[in-house]
Design an enzyme around this catalytic site. Structure first.
Site, PDB file in Angstrom:
ATOM      1  N   GLY A   1       6.987   5.869   8.012  1.00  0.00           N
ATOM      2  CA  GLY A   1       6.060   6.995   8.092  1.00  0.00           C
ATOM      3  C   GLY A   1       6.237   7.711   9.413  1.00  0.00           C
ATOM      4  O   GLY A   1       7.309   7.647  10.037  1.00  0.00           O
ATOM      5  N   SER A   2       5.198   8.380   9.845  1.00  0.00           N
ATOM      6  CA  SER A   2       5.309   9.198  11.058  1.00  0.00           C
ATOM      7  C   SER A   2       5.313   8.316  12.312  1.00  0.00           C
ATOM      8  O   SER A   2       4.787   7.196  12.314  1.00  0.00           O
ATOM      9  CB  SER A   2       4.124  10.163  11.113  1.00  0.00           C
ATOM     10  OG  SER A   2       2.920   9.424  11.119  1.00  0.00           O
TER      11      SER A   2
ATOM     12  N   GLY B   1       3.128   5.075  13.253  1.00  0.00           N
ATOM     13  CA  GLY B   1       3.979   3.932  13.590  1.00  0.00           C
ATOM     14  C   GLY B   1       3.549   3.268  14.889  1.00  0.00           C
ATOM     15  O   GLY B   1       3.517   2.040  14.989  1.00  0.00           O
TER      16      GLY B   1
ATOM     17  N   CYS C   1      12.909  12.462   6.321  1.00  0.00           N
ATOM     18  CA  CYS C   1      13.050  12.007   7.709  1.00  0.00           C
ATOM     19  C   CYS C   1      14.404  12.414   8.248  1.00  0.00           C
ATOM     20  O   CYS C   1      14.567  12.603   9.447  1.00  0.00           O
ATOM     21  CB  CYS C   1      12.864  10.504   7.793  1.00  0.00           C
ATOM     22  SG  CYS C   1      13.908   9.632   6.627  1.00  0.00           S
TER      23      CYS C   1
ATOM     24  N   LYS D   1       0.858  -1.194   0.000  1.00  0.00           N
ATOM     25  CA  LYS D   1       0.000   0.000   0.000  1.00  0.00           C
ATOM     26  C   LYS D   1       0.890   1.239   0.000  1.00  0.00           C
ATOM     27  O   LYS D   1       1.524   1.576   1.003  1.00  0.00           O
ATOM     28  CB  LYS D   1      -0.895   0.045   1.246  1.00  0.00           C
ATOM     29  CG  LYS D   1      -1.948   1.140   1.100  1.00  0.00           C
ATOM     30  CD  LYS D   1      -2.352   1.773   2.411  1.00  0.00           C
ATOM     31  CE  LYS D   1      -1.660   3.069   2.714  1.00  0.00           C
ATOM     32  NZ  LYS D   1      -1.876   4.196   1.820  1.00  0.00           N
TER      33      LYS D   1
HETATM   34  P1  NAD Z   1       2.237   8.947   7.490  1.00  0.00           P
HETATM   35  O1  NAD Z   1       2.587   8.275   8.776  1.00  0.00           O
HETATM   36  O2  NAD Z   1       1.156   9.935   7.485  1.00  0.00           O
HETATM   37  O3  NAD Z   1       1.810   7.831   6.407  1.00  0.00           O
HETATM   38  C1  NAD Z   1       2.663   6.766   6.044  1.00  0.00           C
HETATM   39  C2  NAD Z   1       1.829   5.655   5.416  1.00  0.00           C
HETATM   40  O4  NAD Z   1       0.961   5.096   6.407  1.00  0.00           O
HETATM   41  C3  NAD Z   1       0.934   6.123   4.271  1.00  0.00           C
HETATM   42  O5  NAD Z   1       0.942   5.148   3.255  1.00  0.00           O
HETATM   43  C4  NAD Z   1      -0.439   6.194   4.952  1.00  0.00           C
HETATM   44  O6  NAD Z   1      -1.514   6.051   4.043  1.00  0.00           O
HETATM   45  C5  NAD Z   1      -0.355   5.006   5.890  1.00  0.00           C
HETATM   46  N1  NAD Z   1      -1.290   5.019   7.012  1.00  0.00           N
HETATM   47  C6  NAD Z   1      -1.899   6.093   7.592  1.00  0.00           C
HETATM   48  N2  NAD Z   1      -2.704   5.680   8.595  1.00  0.00           N
HETATM   49  C7  NAD Z   1      -2.592   4.339   8.678  1.00  0.00           C
HETATM   50  C8  NAD Z   1      -3.166   3.345   9.523  1.00  0.00           C
HETATM   51  N3  NAD Z   1      -4.012   3.638  10.499  1.00  0.00           N
HETATM   52  N4  NAD Z   1      -2.826   2.057   9.319  1.00  0.00           N
HETATM   53  C9  NAD Z   1      -1.941   1.714   8.350  1.00  0.00           C
HETATM   54  N5  NAD Z   1      -1.384   2.610   7.514  1.00  0.00           N
HETATM   55  C10 NAD Z   1      -1.691   3.906   7.673  1.00  0.00           C
HETATM   56  O7  NAD Z   1       3.603   9.555   6.919  1.00  0.00           O
HETATM   57  P2  NAD Z   1       3.871  10.438   5.598  1.00  0.00           P
HETATM   58  O8  NAD Z   1       3.293  11.805   5.767  1.00  0.00           O
HETATM   59  O9  NAD Z   1       3.511   9.659   4.370  1.00  0.00           O
HETATM   60  O10 NAD Z   1       5.465  10.541   5.643  1.00  0.00           O
HETATM   61  C11 NAD Z   1       6.141  11.445   6.446  1.00  0.00           C
HETATM   62  C12 NAD Z   1       6.674  10.785   7.701  1.00  0.00           C
HETATM   63  O11 NAD Z   1       7.460   9.654   7.347  1.00  0.00           O
HETATM   64  C13 NAD Z   1       7.594  11.693   8.494  1.00  0.00           C
HETATM   65  O12 NAD Z   1       7.329  11.544   9.861  1.00  0.00           O
HETATM   66  C14 NAD Z   1       8.989  11.166   8.153  1.00  0.00           C
HETATM   67  O13 NAD Z   1       9.980  11.454   9.114  1.00  0.00           O
HETATM   68  C15 NAD Z   1       8.717   9.709   8.024  1.00  0.00           C
HETATM   69  N6  NAD Z   1       9.748   9.052   7.234  1.00  0.00           N
HETATM   70  C16 NAD Z   1      10.620   8.224   7.873  1.00  0.00           C
HETATM   71  C17 NAD Z   1      11.643   7.600   7.172  1.00  0.00           C
HETATM   72  C18 NAD Z   1      12.608   6.668   7.865  1.00  0.00           C
HETATM   73  O14 NAD Z   1      13.208   5.846   7.189  1.00  0.00           O
HETATM   74  N7  NAD Z   1      12.784   6.754   9.170  1.00  0.00           N
HETATM   75  C19 NAD Z   1      11.763   7.828   5.789  1.00  0.00           C
HETATM   76  C20 NAD Z   1      10.847   8.673   5.168  1.00  0.00           C
HETATM   77  C21 NAD Z   1       9.836   9.278   5.890  1.00  0.00           C
END
Ligand code: NAD
Length: 498
Positions: free
Chosen positions: A228-229, A233, A284, A175
């Protein structure tokens, strides 16, 4: 008319069960519709999981070097289509072309690493404590891997996850983020063309709250890899904990760049500009805190502001643009809100801090690069991830205070120090609480064969990149072969008698 994209399930391009679609617009020009995509739900995830289940046995039985060859071919196709991928990526998420080419290159490098790993994937062999006994380990697939990715590295991050998942013999339900489904679509086309058998990789587009949650809750999914965030997470870990799934989490950051008074100033300025404003600060690993020794603060800041003023803001498709748009309106408003918070907390806004609407930017989500000075370590703009082109500058007396301030956040992804003093460099490596430390380089710039990930709330201890990514998707089996022809008892027959 804009292209109507589909899900990729069981090797077929299909619509969502709901029949609904969502739009994907260019953040640099909201009048440009990149395409519409299937708005999927649990029903589509179920079909994708069924397909991943059906193909698991044959895929995991294929010799690992053969799987590696298929992934190597995917790398070759990505080389051929690199420019096309970069253009699509820039159009849907705004990052400048130089960077989307880099994002694609990371995917290519990861494909070729997987090709090589196909002829390695080492276990260990070790001597036994008993005679006539051989001991070694092998790696087995976990089963079905659920892959959930963010929007900011739409090719690199899915490849970091999907290539290792496939090489180790898992099948995949993927996804992507709803802001970058077109790049995900291209990735599926490439895997299909490279010869990944139908049904082994399945793409389901749609909201995290429906599609993501359905992946997490599906009992047949054995491992979830999420980037993701930190907020989402922790939700992922909570839901997956209920069914004891393995979960790999790569989350947020609040990365510091320390600049000591002995540093090469010009080099440190290049570093902070690239670290803070590259990818419009939406990495990130973005440099969101500059921790600087007070003796050089004023001079450094005036040089930095002069350089920030020269950054060319615009559509990432123009080769001369330095900084593209923010990903969407909601994120832009979140950043503007943080800028207000910074002002209200008493920090001094010395540059930027507003929307940018000149010329071609009037129809996009653009912000100026933003620099706050007089930031105190406990302010929210010094501690929380803003995920935008906002740099918080904190003045410190000496090295010890710099490290203390650097560690004063709940995240620990990347970190950097600019100094010519070897002792400071070595002590920083030792004491900065982060998964990555750069010396005389900015906080961004990972290489695919090295571990990538962070400490504290940045993750749960896994590392992507290199051989470490392969551990996420593998079960380790330990093998004991006894050819003594008799019952040998470990610990008992070997006990030292005094
Ligand atoms: P996000 O957490 O909003 O979304 C990430 C993914 O999770 C998306 O595909 C979203 O649709 C999905 N998602 C949302 N709610 C969910 C749920 N309840 N269950 C399962 N999946 C769900 O993050 P974003 O805005 O896409 O990305 C930015 C964030 O990602 C920032 O916090 C950034 O620091 C982090 N990031 C981390 C790394 C790393 O390797 N540490 C790399 C890139 C980005």
């Amino acid at each position: 008319m804009a292209k109507e994209y589909k899900n990729f399930i069981g090797g077929e391009w299909v619509d969502a069960a709901s029949g609904e679609r969502f739009e994907n617009r260019n953040p640099a020009d909201w009048e440009e519709l990149v395409g519409t995509f299937p708005k999927s739900d649990e029903r589509d995830v179920l079909k994708a999981v069924e397909s991943a289940k059906k193909t698991l046995k044959d895929w995991s039985n294929m010799p690992i070097p053969k799987r590696g060859e298929i992934l190597g071919r995917a790398g070759d196709i990505m080389v051929e289509r690199k420019e096309e991928i970069a253009q699509v990526m820039t159009r849907e998420m705004g990052k400048i072309l130089k960077e989307t080419r880099g994002d694609t290159q990371e995917g290519i490098d990861t494909a070729y690493y997987a090709f090589g790993e196909g002829r390695r994937l080492f276990g260990i062999t070790t001597p036994s404590e008993l005679p006539n006994k051989t001991i070694y380990t092998i790696l087995k697939p976990i089963g079905i891997a659920g892959i959930i990715s963010p929007w900011n590295f739409p090719m690199a991050i899915p490849t970091w996850k999907i290539f290792p998942a496939l090489l180790t013999g898992n099948t995949v339900v993927f996804k992507p983020a709803s802001d970058t489904p077109a790049t995900a679509n291209l990735f599926m086309e490439i895997l299909d063309k490279a010869g990944v058998p139908k049904g082994v990789v399945n793409l389901v587009n749609g909201p995290g709250s429906k599609v993501g949650e359905a992946i997490l809750k599906n009992p047949d999914v054995g491992v979830v890899s999420f980037t993701g965030s930190s907020l989402i997470g922790s939700r992922i870990a909570e839901v997956c904990g209920k069914t004891l799934k393995r979960v790999s989490l790569e989350l947020g950051g609040k990365n510091p760049q320390i600049v000591m008074e002995d540093a090469d100033m010009d080099l440190a300025i290049e570093g902070v500009l690239w670290g803070a404003f590259g990818t419009t600060g939406q990495r990130c690993t973005a440099t969101s805190r500059l921790i600087i020794q007070e003796s050089i603060h004023d001079k450094f800041m005036s040089m930095l502001v002069e350089r920030a003023k020269k950054l060319k803001i615009g559509n990432g498709l123009n080769e001369e643009t330095d900084m593209g748009p923010i990903i969407n309106e909601a994120q832009m408003n979140k950043i503007l809100n943080y800028i207000d918070i910074g002002k209200n907390e008493g920090a001094t806004l010395i540059y930027g801090g507003e929307r940018y609407t000149e010329g071609e930017c009037s129809k996009g989500w653009f912000l100026t690069p933003t620099i706050f000075t007089d930031v105190k370590p406990d302010m929210r703009i010094a501690k929380e991830e803003i995920f935008g082109p906002v740099l918080s500058v904190i003045k410190v007396k000496d090295f010890d205070e710099a490290v203390k301030v650097a560690n004063n956040v709940k995240y620990g992804l990347s970190s950097s120090i600019y100094t010519r003093n070897l002792l400071y460099a070595m002590k920083a490596i030792e004491n900065l609480e982060a998964g990555i430390t750069y010396i005389n380089a900015p906080t961004i710039g990972a290489e695919c064969h090295l571990p990538f990930g962070g400490v504290k709330n940045t993750g749960n201890g896994h590392r992507e990149g290199g051989k470490w990514a392969y551990e996420i998707f593998s079960e380790i089996k330990t093998v004991y072969i006894d050819y003594s022809g008799k019952l040998q008892k470990a610990q008992i027959d070997t006990a030292v008698v005094k």
